[in-house]
Enzyme design. Structure first.
Site, short mmCIF file in Angstrom:
data_model
loop_
_atom_site.label_atom_id
_atom_site.label_comp_id
_atom_site.label_asym_id
_atom_site.label_seq_id
_atom_site.Cartn_x
_atom_site.Cartn_y
_atom_site.Cartn_z
CD GLU A 441 104.28 42.77 118.38
OE1 GLU A 441 104.65 42.61 119.55
OE2 GLU A 441 103.47 42.01 117.80
CG ASP A 514 105.53 39.07 117.90
OD1 ASP A 514 105.95 39.08 116.73
OD2 ASP A 514 106.19 39.50 118.87
CG ASP A 516 102.75 37.58 121.57
OD1 ASP A 516 102.11 38.50 121.01
OD2 ASP A 516 103.94 37.68 121.87
CG ASP A 518 102.40 41.74 124.86
OD1 ASP A 518 101.45 42.08 125.57
OD2 ASP A 518 103.54 41.48 125.30
#
Length: 659
Positions: A441, A514, A516, A518
């Protein structure tokens, strides 16, 4: 009714850290951490101040004395730190201000130091803050003066000891176990090499090395006392390092040139190493420095140096009409060199507090311009040596080209010749076994992953963000999506309709996003893509999700990585209860250093992966297959009510997914 926190957030909640408290509270912000590398950085800061005195022409001799495993003393014969009262701090000497106040010192004034290393007015005070004891002795103005400190605070007043004709500064300090832990000790070999490096980078300066003999063992192979002296700087040192090695250049190419407007200078030394048969040697190295600080990650001075040397060799090849010189690149030239480039600059800019990469763009131009003429004159004045260098480098270029061709042929499928995307950093291993493709990403994280990877087995493909949701979009939109179609080509085995396992280019496909929301969304979109377009990849056990950590927790010399907030709280309340703990929150993969990303997420020895599985595709499992297809369609489709229903019904069953 839910109980609410009624505390009012007001001015009393604002904490003001005074003096050197921020350094002790967050040492990692100033020296990069509290590990072995960090505490070995402390004597570098003090030594750099002495070196700055020498570079400025005020010191000729520096002594580095390793008194015991935790205490070191550094002395110079420079001007001595000022001891008179500071005009802005009545009752305090300049010495006390320098050692107890951040961003104070003579390095902000170009009239005092034209160039300087250290942390630019931060270094001495940081070392003081992280030392259990520091004793400073100053010789100047006809007297010897002394003041002591502990953990950043003075423990005595400035005292005039005795008359003296000497001048200079002596600083003795002991590293603080409260910060670094009881196991923190200085390694003699590290301090010895540091002292030697500072000497050859400061031509004409004598550096005396003294070490407590009890700290030395036979395997260290270093003396208890010696003196380093290199009147010709880096050239003398490179001669010493390569004296007994086969090399092309009978005489080392070296020199020193000033930058424009007296902004600094560059010094260099270079030779080409060979083995006994005249082939490229594995003993080569390329070291770079700025203001005597080692720039282990390179920077613009390296860029300018390499450009000048490479262009000079190519220009010489063109001059003698050797067309093969056109294929030479920097990688060929520096494949087997032993080289040192050292720049001194008034206003250096670095990436990172501990200065491991120089970033001033103008230094690349200054360095290349400084090297161009001396290098071209060097080659033109000795055609025999120049021809030998050119032939040597052309052979390396030919070997590189041939190797690349073999790899490209080996990695292409026999029926489909495709051009891989430029942003793909492919691996070099022939065959599929053990190879991995990381789909990463973001471009920033992709850059870090390229530095952290095993080039032989790990390929990196960065994505620019969230990919197309193939479940809720039309086939036309998918067909027009360049990024997803590039992934199909890179993986190589086709799609569901024309899948050919034998053409698969990697054993594992690893989605690395990541830690998180997203990142989870992007991972979900990619899993949906693979399920819809090439489910055979999942059935074959080739698709995985990476598990990057959320936190790095450091206590003394121990550092561990933590994956969840719950795990962090548990450790704080159990193992590290009532202990000083430094916590770093990783906001994304791109914020990790390459070595951290490798250790936590990419190295097969230490990482954790989640394998993506599907129910088996058999006649008996046909119902499960249809159920899976329905769930994916509902969760990734256009109707949010299905997702809400699934989450509310299944949230209670979520457990640790790591395998």
């Amino acid at each position: 009714m839910t109980e609410q926190n009624t505390h009012t957030y007001d001015a009393s909640d604002i904490q003001v850290l005074e003096g050197l408290e921020p350094v002790r509270l967050r040492p990692g912000m100033y020296i990069g951490g509290t590990d072995e590398k960090a505490w070995h950085h402390l004597p570098v800061e003090i030594l750099d101040n002495s070196i700055d005195e020498a570079v400025a022409g005020f010191a000729k001799k520096i002594t580095v004395n390793l008194i015991d495993a935790k205490t070191i003393e550094i002395t110079d014969d420079g001007r001595g730190i000022p001891v008179d009262e500071h005009p802005k701090f009545p009752g305090k000497s300049a010495l006390e201000v320098i050692l107890t106040t951040l961003h104070s010192g003579g390095k902000f004034n170009n009239n005092v130091y034209k160039t300087s290393g250290g942390l630019h007015g931060v270094g001495s005070s940081v070392v003081n803050a992280l030392s259990s004891e520091m004793i400073v002795t100053i010789s100047r103005d006809g007297y010897e003066w002394q003041q002591s400190f502990s953990r950043g605070k003075p423990t005595s007043k400035m005292t005039q000891i005795a008359p003296t004709k000497n001048h200079g500064t002596k600083i003795k300090f002991t590293i603080d176990e409260e910060i670094f832990g009881s196991s923190a000790v200085f390694k003699p070999i590290k301090i010895y090499r540091m002292a030697r490096a500072k000497s050859f980078l400061s031509r004409g300066v004598r550096v005396v090395w003294i070490c407590n003999p009890e700290l030395l063992t036979e395997d260290m192979n270093i003396p208890a006392q010696t003196e380093f002296y290199y009147p010709n700087g880096v050239a003398d040192f490179l001669e010493e390092k390569t004296r007994d090695k086969p090399r092309i250049l009978p005489k080392i190419f070296s020199g020193m040139v000033d930058f424009p407007d007296e902004s600094g200078r560059v010094e260099w030394a270079l030779t080409f190493l060979t083995d006994e048969n005249g082939a490229a040697s594995d003993d080569g190295f390329f070291s770079s420095y700025c203001n005597t600080i080692a720039t282990i990650d390179g920077g613009t001075h390296e860029t300018g140096f390499k450009s000048a040397i490479t262009r000079g060799i190519k220009a010489y090849g063109e001059k003698i009409n050797n067309k093969a010189a056109a294929s030479i690149i920097s990688e060929d030239v520096f494949d087997s060199v032993a080289a040192i480039v050292s720049v001194f600059y008034k206003t250096p800019q670095f990436l990172g507090q501990t200065k491991e990469k120089l970033s001033n763009p103008e230094i690349a131009r200054f360095t290349e311009n400084a090297l161009r003429d001396p290098w071209e004159i060097f080659l033109a004045s000795d055609p025999k040596t120049a021809n030998a260098i050119l032939e040597f480098v052309i052979n390396l270029a030919n070997a590189r080209i041939k190797t690349k061709q073999v790899k490209e042929i080996a990695r292409k499928t026999p029926t489909k010749r495709i051009r891989m995307p430029a942003k793909l950093a492919d691996c070099s291993k022939h065959g599929v076994d053990g190879t991995e493709l990381f789909i990463v990403e973001g471009e920033s994280a992709g850059g870090t992953a390229k530095q952290a990877r095993d080039r032989a087995t790990q390929a990196i493909m960065p994505l620019r963000g969230k990919v197309l949701n193939v479940i809720s979009n039309s086939d036309e939109r998918f067909s027009a999506n360049k990024e997803l179609n590039e992934l199909i080509d890179i993986i190589g085995a086709g799609t569901a309709k024309d899948w050919d396992e034998s053409k698969l280019r990697y054993e594992k496909i690893i989605v690395m996003t990541d830690a998180d929301v997203d990142g989870s969304h992007i991972a979900s979109l990619l899993m949906a893509f693979f399920y819809q377009v090439m489910p055979q990849l999942i059935y074959g056990g080739h698709l995985y999700l990476s598990c990057p950590p959320l936190y790095k927790l450091t206590c003394g010399t121990e550092s561990i990585y933590v994956d969840t907030d719950e795990e962090l709280e548990e450790l704080k309340n159990t193992k590290y209860k009532n202990k000083k703990v430094e916590i770093s929150r990783f906001k994304g993969l791109g914020e990790m250093m390459p070595n951290q990303l490798k250790e936590t997420t990419m190295s097969p020895k230490t990482r954790r992966l989640i394998r993506v599985d599907l129910p088996p595709r058999t006649d008996e499992g046909a119902e499960d297959t249809e159920k899976t297809r329905t769930i994916v369609s509902e969760l990734m489709g256009k109707k949010p009510e299905f997702r809400f229903k699934f989450i509310t019904e299944h949230a209670q069953f979520v457990k640790d997914l790591f395998v």
